[in-house]
Write a protein that holds these residues in place. Sequence first.
Motif, PDB file in Angstrom:
ATOM      1  N   UNK A  95       0.820  -1.121   0.192  1.00 54.98           N
ATOM      2  CA  UNK A  95       0.035  -0.184   0.022  1.00 54.98           C
ATOM      3  C   UNK A  95       0.689   1.167   0.114  1.00 54.98           C
ATOM      4  N   UNK A  96       2.115   1.201   0.183  1.00 54.20           N
ATOM      5  CA  UNK A  96       2.776   2.023   0.614  1.00 54.20           C
ATOM      6  C   UNK A  96       3.662   2.362  -0.444  1.00 54.20           C
ATOM      7  N   UNK A  97       3.582   1.321  -1.629  1.00 55.13           N
ATOM      8  CA  UNK A  97       4.957   1.602  -1.968  1.00 55.13           C
ATOM      9  C   UNK A  97       3.559   2.390  -3.382  1.00 55.13           C
ATOM     10  N   UNK A  98       2.187   2.060  -3.410  1.00 54.20           N
ATOM     11  CA  UNK A  98       1.119   1.918  -4.725  1.00 54.20           C
ATOM     12  C   UNK A  98       0.494   3.237  -4.413  1.00 54.20           C
ATOM     13  N   UNK A  99       0.554   3.245  -3.255  1.00 53.20           N
ATOM     14  CA  UNK A  99      -0.369   5.073  -3.101  1.00 53.20           C
ATOM     15  C   UNK A  99      -0.786   5.348  -4.257  1.00 53.20           C
ATOM     16  N   UNK A 100       0.382   6.051  -5.433  1.00 57.15           N
ATOM     17  CA  UNK A 100      -0.224   6.851  -6.207  1.00 57.15           C
ATOM     18  C   UNK A 100       0.822   5.999  -7.333  1.00 57.15           C
ATOM     19  N   UNK A 101       0.556   6.591  -8.462  1.00 55.27           N
ATOM     20  CA  UNK A 101       1.113   5.981  -9.428  1.00 55.27           C
ATOM     21  C   UNK A 101       0.751   7.320 -10.407  1.00 55.27           C
ATOM     22  N   UNK A 102       1.727   7.987 -11.180  1.00 55.22           N
ATOM     23  CA  UNK A 102       1.349   8.858 -12.187  1.00 55.22           C
ATOM     24  C   UNK A 102       0.838   8.636 -13.008  1.00 55.22           C
ATOM     25  N   UNK A 103      -0.041   9.294 -14.262  1.00 53.64           N
ATOM     26  CA  UNK A 103      -0.331   8.934 -15.019  1.00 53.64           C
ATOM     27  C   UNK A 103       0.550   9.291 -15.839  1.00 53.64           C
ATOM     28  N   UNK A 104       0.767   8.799 -17.641  1.00 51.64           N
ATOM     29  CA  UNK A 104       1.297   8.437 -18.694  1.00 51.64           C
ATOM     30  C   UNK A 104       0.636   9.315 -19.619  1.00 51.64           C
ATOM     31  N   UNK A 105       1.596   9.030 -20.669  1.00 47.81           N
ATOM     32  CA  UNK A 105       0.652   9.835 -21.886  1.00 47.81           C
ATOM     33  C   UNK A 105       1.869   9.310 -23.258  1.00 47.81           C
ATOM     34  N   UNK A 106       1.343   8.486 -24.485  1.00 53.01           N
ATOM     35  CA  UNK A 106       2.512   8.039 -25.323  1.00 53.01           C
ATOM     36  C   UNK A 106       1.421   8.421 -26.742  1.00 53.01           C
ATOM     37  N   UNK A 107       2.276   8.913 -27.794  1.00 52.60           N
ATOM     38  CA  UNK A 107       1.953   9.063 -29.038  1.00 52.60           C
ATOM     39  C   UNK A 107       2.483   8.426 -29.995  1.00 52.60           C
ATOM     40  N   UNK A 108       1.542   7.790 -30.976  1.00 53.75           N
ATOM     41  CA  UNK A 108       1.729   7.636 -32.233  1.00 53.75           C
ATOM     42  C   UNK A 108       3.283   8.544 -32.435  1.00 53.75           C
ATOM     43  N   UNK A 168      -2.247   6.498 -19.713  1.00 57.32           N
ATOM     44  CA  UNK A 168      -2.511   5.006 -18.500  1.00 57.32           C
ATOM     45  C   UNK A 168      -2.781   5.914 -17.237  1.00 57.32           C
ATOM     46  N   UNK A 169      -3.451   5.338 -16.305  1.00 57.69           N
ATOM     47  CA  UNK A 169      -4.135   5.765 -15.117  1.00 57.69           C
ATOM     48  C   UNK A 169      -4.075   5.065 -14.187  1.00 57.69           C
ATOM     49  N   UNK A 170      -4.133   4.638 -13.456  1.00 55.58           N
ATOM     50  CA  UNK A 170      -3.416   3.470 -12.679  1.00 55.58           C
ATOM     51  C   UNK A 170      -3.662   2.204 -13.586  1.00 55.58           C
ATOM     52  N   UNK A 171      -4.675   1.470 -13.354  1.00 55.77           N
ATOM     53  CA  UNK A 171      -4.561  -0.188 -14.589  1.00 55.77           C
ATOM     54  C   UNK A 171      -5.777   0.796 -15.789  1.00 55.77           C
ATOM     55  N   UNK A 172      -6.198   1.706 -15.610  1.00 57.09           N
ATOM     56  CA  UNK A 172      -6.678   1.841 -16.987  1.00 57.09           C
ATOM     57  C   UNK A 172      -6.070   2.089 -17.956  1.00 57.09           C
ATOM     58  N   UNK A 173      -5.853   1.886 -19.818  1.00 60.06           N
ATOM     59  CA  UNK A 173      -4.879   2.076 -20.711  1.00 60.06           C
ATOM     60  C   UNK A 173      -5.853   2.344 -21.127  1.00 60.06           C
ATOM     61  N   UNK A 174      -6.146   3.587 -21.475  1.00 61.18           N
ATOM     62  CA  UNK A 174      -6.979   4.549 -22.822  1.00 61.18           C
ATOM     63  C   UNK A 174      -6.301   4.457 -24.202  1.00 61.18           C
ATOM     64  N   UNK A 175      -6.687   3.973 -25.387  1.00 57.23           N
ATOM     65  CA  UNK A 175      -6.651   5.060 -26.381  1.00 57.23           C
ATOM     66  C   UNK A 175      -7.916   5.609 -27.157  1.00 57.23           C
ATOM     67  N   UNK A 176      -6.653   6.358 -27.810  1.00 63.58           N
ATOM     68  CA  UNK A 176      -7.917   7.621 -29.285  1.00 63.58           C
ATOM     69  C   UNK A 176      -7.231   7.026 -29.941  1.00 63.58           C
ATOM     70  N   UNK A 202      -4.930  -3.663 -17.101  1.00 62.42           N
ATOM     71  CA  UNK A 202      -4.639  -4.260 -16.175  1.00 62.42           C
ATOM     72  C   UNK A 202      -4.882  -4.256 -15.188  1.00 62.42           C
ATOM     73  N   UNK A 203      -4.273  -5.387 -14.343  1.00 65.29           N
ATOM     74  CA  UNK A 203      -5.003  -5.617 -13.007  1.00 65.29           C
ATOM     75  C   UNK A 203      -4.302  -4.185 -11.688  1.00 65.29           C
ATOM     76  N   UNK A 204      -3.332  -3.926 -11.820  1.00 69.39           N
ATOM     77  CA  UNK A 204      -2.409  -3.375 -10.989  1.00 69.39           C
ATOM     78  C   UNK A 204      -2.443  -2.080 -11.914  1.00 69.39           C
ATOM     79  N   UNK A 205      -1.438  -0.783 -11.268  1.00 65.06           N
ATOM     80  CA  UNK A 205      -0.774   0.008 -11.540  1.00 65.06           C
ATOM     81  C   UNK A 205       0.031   0.139 -13.267  1.00 65.06           C
ATOM     82  N   UNK A 206      -0.295   0.446 -13.893  1.00 64.62           N
ATOM     83  CA  UNK A 206       0.752   0.637 -15.072  1.00 64.62           C
ATOM     84  C   UNK A 206       1.543   1.689 -14.214  1.00 64.62           C
ATOM     85  N   UNK A 207       2.972   1.315 -15.079  1.00 65.51           N
ATOM     86  CA  UNK A 207       3.964   2.154 -14.703  1.00 65.51           C
ATOM     87  C   UNK A 207       4.949   2.366 -16.289  1.00 65.51           C
ATOM     88  N   UNK A 208       5.106   2.109 -16.704  1.00 65.06           N
ATOM     89  CA  UNK A 208       5.478   2.630 -18.232  1.00 65.06           C
ATOM     90  C   UNK A 208       4.437   2.073 -19.091  1.00 65.06           C
TER      91      UNK A 208
END
Length: 433
Positions: free
Chosen positions: A12-25, A34-42, A61-67
């Motif tokens: 819990x201590x290490x996974x309290x907050x996972x920063x949102x990530x963005x990538x562009x084709x 990616x925010x939390x375990x959600x991967x959203x693509x447009x 994903x079942x847990x926070x996405x980090x990359x």
Amino acid sequence: MEETNMDDCEQNRESEVAPALIAVHPTHQSVAVAVGSNLRVFNLQEGCSVSLVDDSGVHMHKDSIRAIRYGAEGKLFVSAGDDKLVKIWLTDSWRCISSVSSEKRVSAVAVSNDGRFVSFADKFGVIYAVEIEAFHENQSLPNKKAVPILAHYCSIITSLEFSPDGRYIISADRDFKIRVSVFPEKPSDGAHEIQSFCLGHTEFVSCAFICSKDSQQRYLLSGGGDSTVRLWDFTCGSLLDTCHIGPETGLSQSKGVDDSLLAVTDLCATRGGSLIAVAIQSLAGVVLLSCNLSARSLRFARVVPIPGETFIPTSIAAAYSSNQLWMVMGASTLCASDSAPLARVKVVDGFCDSNQDSVEHEMLVLEDKDIRGGEQLLQTLQGSSSIEKDALATAAEAVKTAMCNLLIKKQYPSENREFRKRGRNDKKVNKKK
């Protein structure tokens, strides 16, 4: 029971907050958040959200996405994180063609320019490689076992990069160092040959970025907790120039902002490498640097503020075929909070190469209605087309501390140390011997 509680507390201590990530084709065909375990693509070409599927029928994903990372040609996309899964997606259909299991939580990923290898690193500093054979639209790759190739034992890998020609793999860690290793012809043999070390940061290295995708170039940018961006010749480990960012932003003189909140959190460069965008942990905007590769120099250009709201980017990205810089601010669900993961997307127009004497061309922060994809894009990537100011302010405060807490070494009570040692990768290796 005591060990279980300790494990839960640590997680819990290490996974309290996972920063949102963005990538562009690379050719601006799609954008992923990616925010939390959600991967959203447009899909930017067709103006619609993308449905992600894999053979199991589960795309999240079942847990926070980090990359997250697109391959150089944009055919592959990789996502990985705290669920110890590295998912490889085919972007034509957005099917997951392979899921690779990691022993520990994943902190960074990279894709070789030829698309042949995917590399990833775990939180204990071990770096793995997976070879991707030729794939077809209607086929999935067998789920392969990753091969360990090198390690920064017990130091979190914060960034991974392949050199444009594929000869080297570059790994940065929270213990201030950047290692350049010769990538082996056979990953199973291991990457034992070290080309160089890039040493100079006085705090954790948070990000590294190849200046130019020209295969002949050998220049690397890095940012860190010491509030500097550094330019390197990575083939020999030579530090070419250093730009101190904190004083230029004015944040270091601001009341209530200490040096620990001035970390560089992300970097992004134009295709030619002459203009660098820098995200700072507490800055509501981005810093622009001018990079002269011929003169091997960096200089501060200006700050591009985000007007009208508190927006502190947690991740930035750009496509080489577009003059737009994409940014996201957000974090996974906070501990003891029932709120959904938050994300806010902004786009800056005019992010392009310029002559070395000036970077004063106009850069415009687009209104939501002017972003390609408009309301539908924001609905997809943010989770909502609009986000309340109070929610944004809460996210901004969480982001300020979360970005640094991910990388600053934690001090554990003495009673926890023996428990933590049992899961160390290097201990496992010794047992096998």
